[in-house]
Design a protein around this motif. Sequence first.
Motif, PDB file in Angstrom:
ATOM      1  N   SER A   1      -3.858  52.102  69.309  1.00 54.19           N
ATOM      2  CA  SER A   1      -4.342  50.996  70.135  1.00 54.19           C
ATOM      3  C   SER A   1      -5.677  51.335  70.785  1.00 54.19           C
ATOM      4  CB  SER A   1      -3.306  50.650  71.212  1.00 54.19           C
ATOM      5  OG  SER A   1      -2.096  50.226  70.629  1.00 54.19           O
TER       6      SER A   1
ATOM      7  N   LYS B   1      -2.132  44.107  63.918  1.00 57.40           N
ATOM      8  CA  LYS B   1      -1.632  43.344  65.063  1.00 57.40           C
ATOM      9  C   LYS B   1      -0.174  43.661  65.352  1.00 57.40           C
ATOM     10  CE  LYS B   1      -4.692  39.354  64.559  1.00 57.40           C
ATOM     11  NZ  LYS B   1      -5.284  39.456  65.898  1.00 57.40           N
TER      12      LYS B   1
ATOM     13  N   ASP C   1      -6.580  30.603  62.657  1.00 58.19           N
ATOM     14  CA  ASP C   1      -6.347  31.616  63.701  1.00 58.19           C
ATOM     15  C   ASP C   1      -4.925  31.545  64.245  1.00 58.19           C
ATOM     16  OD1 ASP C   1      -8.914  32.510  63.430  1.00 58.19           O
ATOM     17  OD2 ASP C   1      -9.712  31.323  65.090  1.00 58.19           O
TER      18      ASP C   1
ATOM     19  N   TYR D   1     -11.153  45.296  68.521  1.00 57.85           N
ATOM     20  CA  TYR D   1      -9.957  44.545  68.171  1.00 57.85           C
ATOM     21  C   TYR D   1      -8.982  44.541  69.349  1.00 57.85           C
ATOM     22  CZ  TYR D   1     -11.475  44.853  63.297  1.00 57.85           C
ATOM     23  OH  TYR D   1     -12.184  44.753  62.135  1.00 57.85           O
ATOM     24  N   LYS D   2      -7.999  43.658  69.275  1.00 55.80           N
ATOM     25  CA  LYS D   2      -6.969  43.619  70.298  1.00 55.80           C
ATOM     26  C   LYS D   2      -5.886  44.648  70.001  1.00 55.80           C
ATOM     27  CE  LYS D   2      -7.569  38.705  71.373  1.00 55.80           C
ATOM     28  NZ  LYS D   2      -6.895  37.374  71.437  1.00 55.80           N
ATOM     29  N   ARG D   3      -5.225  45.092  71.058  1.00 55.71           N
ATOM     30  CA  ARG D   3      -4.117  46.023  70.899  1.00 55.71           C
ATOM     31  C   ARG D   3      -2.979  45.336  70.138  1.00 55.71           C
ATOM     32  NH1 ARG D   3      -4.175  50.267  74.820  1.00 55.71           N
ATOM     33  NH2 ARG D   3      -1.918  50.448  74.599  1.00 55.71           N
TER      34      ARG D   3
ATOM     35  N   GLU E   1      -9.037  49.128  70.284  1.00 54.82           N
ATOM     36  CA  GLU E   1      -9.738  48.525  71.417  1.00 54.82           C
ATOM     37  C   GLU E   1     -11.212  48.917  71.429  1.00 54.82           C
ATOM     38  OE1 GLU E   1      -6.680  47.678  75.061  1.00 54.82           O
ATOM     39  OE2 GLU E   1      -7.340  49.743  74.792  1.00 54.82           O
TER      40      GLU E   1
ATOM     41  N   ARG F   1      -3.862  35.280  64.607  1.00 55.75           N
ATOM     42  CA  ARG F   1      -5.041  35.973  65.110  1.00 55.75           C
ATOM     43  C   ARG F   1      -5.264  35.703  66.588  1.00 55.75           C
ATOM     44  NH1 ARG F   1      -8.693  34.242  59.899  1.00 55.75           N
ATOM     45  NH2 ARG F   1      -7.786  35.735  58.422  1.00 55.75           N
ATOM     46  N   ASP F   2      -4.842  34.522  67.044  1.00 53.67           N
ATOM     47  CA  ASP F   2      -4.897  34.189  68.472  1.00 53.67           C
ATOM     48  C   ASP F   2      -3.454  34.135  68.960  1.00 53.67           C
ATOM     49  OD1 ASP F   2      -5.163  33.036  71.008  1.00 53.67           O
ATOM     50  OD2 ASP F   2      -6.958  31.941  70.427  1.00 53.67           O
ATOM     51  N   GLU F   3      -2.947  35.299  69.427  1.00 53.01           N
ATOM     52  CA  GLU F   3      -1.520  35.410  69.737  1.00 53.01           C
ATOM     53  C   GLU F   3      -1.064  34.427  70.809  1.00 53.01           C
ATOM     54  OE1 GLU F   3      -3.603  37.916  69.714  1.00 53.01           O
ATOM     55  OE2 GLU F   3      -2.889  39.519  68.376  1.00 53.01           O
ATOM     56  N   LYS F   4      -1.906  34.178  71.816  1.00 54.44           N
ATOM     57  CA  LYS F   4      -1.501  33.281  72.902  1.00 54.44           C
ATOM     58  C   LYS F   4      -1.300  31.855  72.390  1.00 54.44           C
ATOM     59  CE  LYS F   4      -3.682  35.893  76.663  1.00 54.44           C
ATOM     60  NZ  LYS F   4      -4.683  35.856  77.759  1.00 54.44           N
TER      61      LYS F   4
ATOM     62  N   THR G   1       0.539  43.968  69.600  1.00 56.55           N
ATOM     63  CA  THR G   1       1.525  43.571  70.608  1.00 56.55           C
ATOM     64  C   THR G   1       2.868  43.156  70.020  1.00 56.55           C
ATOM     65  OG1 THR G   1       0.569  41.346  70.570  1.00 56.55           O
ATOM     66  CG2 THR G   1      -0.217  42.839  72.276  1.00 56.55           C
TER      67      THR G   1
END
Length: 562
Positions: free
Chosen positions: A271, A215, A383, A279-281, A275, A388-391, A283
């Motif tokens: 990345s 991440k 998370d 997985y997420k890029r 993807e 794990r949940d960046e937002k 950031t």
Amino acid sequence: MAIADPDRPPTSADLAICTVVFGHSTFLGRSLVSSLLSSGRWTARVADTLPPPSPGPIHPDLASYCHVDVTDPSSLRSAVAGAVAVFLVDPLPSFPSRPPVGDFPRLHELSVIAAKSLISACRQSGVRRLVYTGSADVVFDGENDVCDADESLPYPDAYEDAINELRMQVEVLVLSANGMDDLLTCALRPSIIFGPEDPYFVHFIVKEARSGIAKFVIGNGKNICDCTYIDNVVHANLSVESALSSSPASVAGKPFFITNDEPVELWEFISYILENLGYKRPTFHIPAKLVLLVISLLKRVGDKLNGGVSSHVLSAATVHTLSSSRTFDCSKAKNQFGYSSIVSFQKGLDLTVKSLPRLEDLGNSQETRSEADRMLGSGVVADILLWRDEKKTFALVVTLFVLFYWLFLSGKTFVASSARILMVVCLSLFIHGILPSQMFGFNLKKIPSSCFEVSESTMRCIFLTLASLWNQGILAMRLLAQGDDWSIFFKAAGSLYLIKLLLQIPISVLAGVGLTCLFSVFIIYEQCEEEINKLKEVAIIGFEISKETLIARLQKFFAKNA
């Protein structure tokens, strides 16, 4: 040697013989053997230190297997006997894998000692051509960027990574042997080999993605690197061997950089793979110096525990490799033996990710969860606190630190700040309640009344918990009053003393430290779980020994004065 009848399958009598050393124990070796057998020009003898692979070679009539001991010259002589060409494939772990420190003697034996023995065997057996495939990182000192380097760039004075120093020694041995006993040699320097079934670079990305490290971007994420698809490296081996046979003056005794000739941002490459795995890029950017500082601290802790830092923790060499730019000019290979990439970078990347399992196929079972994840309940809280949940994590961090500033750093008293927050909350709820369900054609989502209700079962659980804590406290006080349990006494005394120390610290400092630790301690524990558990075990053992010694002395003291 020409094939007599093109209508029948080629046999060993029709074709020239070559030996591929480390043919099946390496990513490149397996691909090279497959391509040689498919070319219709060679019979191959695979020499390896590992047992024969299962299933066996592609064409059993055109390939044989030799189990060799690199320290035994006679073993290697039998492996190369009768061969007109030998391909030596670098057996050392490729970027960014790093072996444990204790493996260095074995790696030195597999690389430098094996190269010396192989060169001697080739000279004694009359082998005409030897092609060594190493790495472009032989000109990378481990820290400074390498930009558009050609073969005139000298070896660095010192290497941060001992693996690259071993590769340099092997390359020097191979090139120095050129012309001895009619043996022609050359060396290829591919940069970051990748492709389907890659056990090094792509495997590293998948492993770190599953652990959560992927991440984060180490450095600014703008470092440019040359990557080379596996088929292009194989093509370069076949092309340079042909040039050694037809026009040796242009290639013999020389090194050549091999790339896809399409430099890319390394973290964009990573990345893209992530993807396509699901997985997420990455950031979040972490300064490389900060990561190096943490690694240095972990290494000191590991040295104290006599265990070192485990292999899953990034090494300093890996950090520099992931944050540095390394590009190379392969014009010399193009001009001297006609090399060109036969598979473009994008096509090679697509073929690579197509061969990888998706995230849902990788398995995220309970057994693979970290201890930190289990401690946090493996739910929404985990998370958020494990990033794990960046937002959600970012939103909560901003909200909590805004509250921290408002309550402790704004210059107002805590009571006044709290009262204003409550007033704003009450006013917001009142306005929300009187607003219509639709305004200007937009639907307004109302907060259901159930959000303000507490169920009977929840209240029962809360009161049962409070009652349990009360009973435990009464029981502890009863044991203290009896004076028989020294463990209870030390726990109570230690807890009270800790509370006394905390009360001396301003509440603003405690809150700030608490918030910082909340969003850092758990993720650090997840990434360094093994080292922290070792440290915890040592601390617990030391505490128990100290406690038992103190209790024994106190018991003797009270017995004497009774």
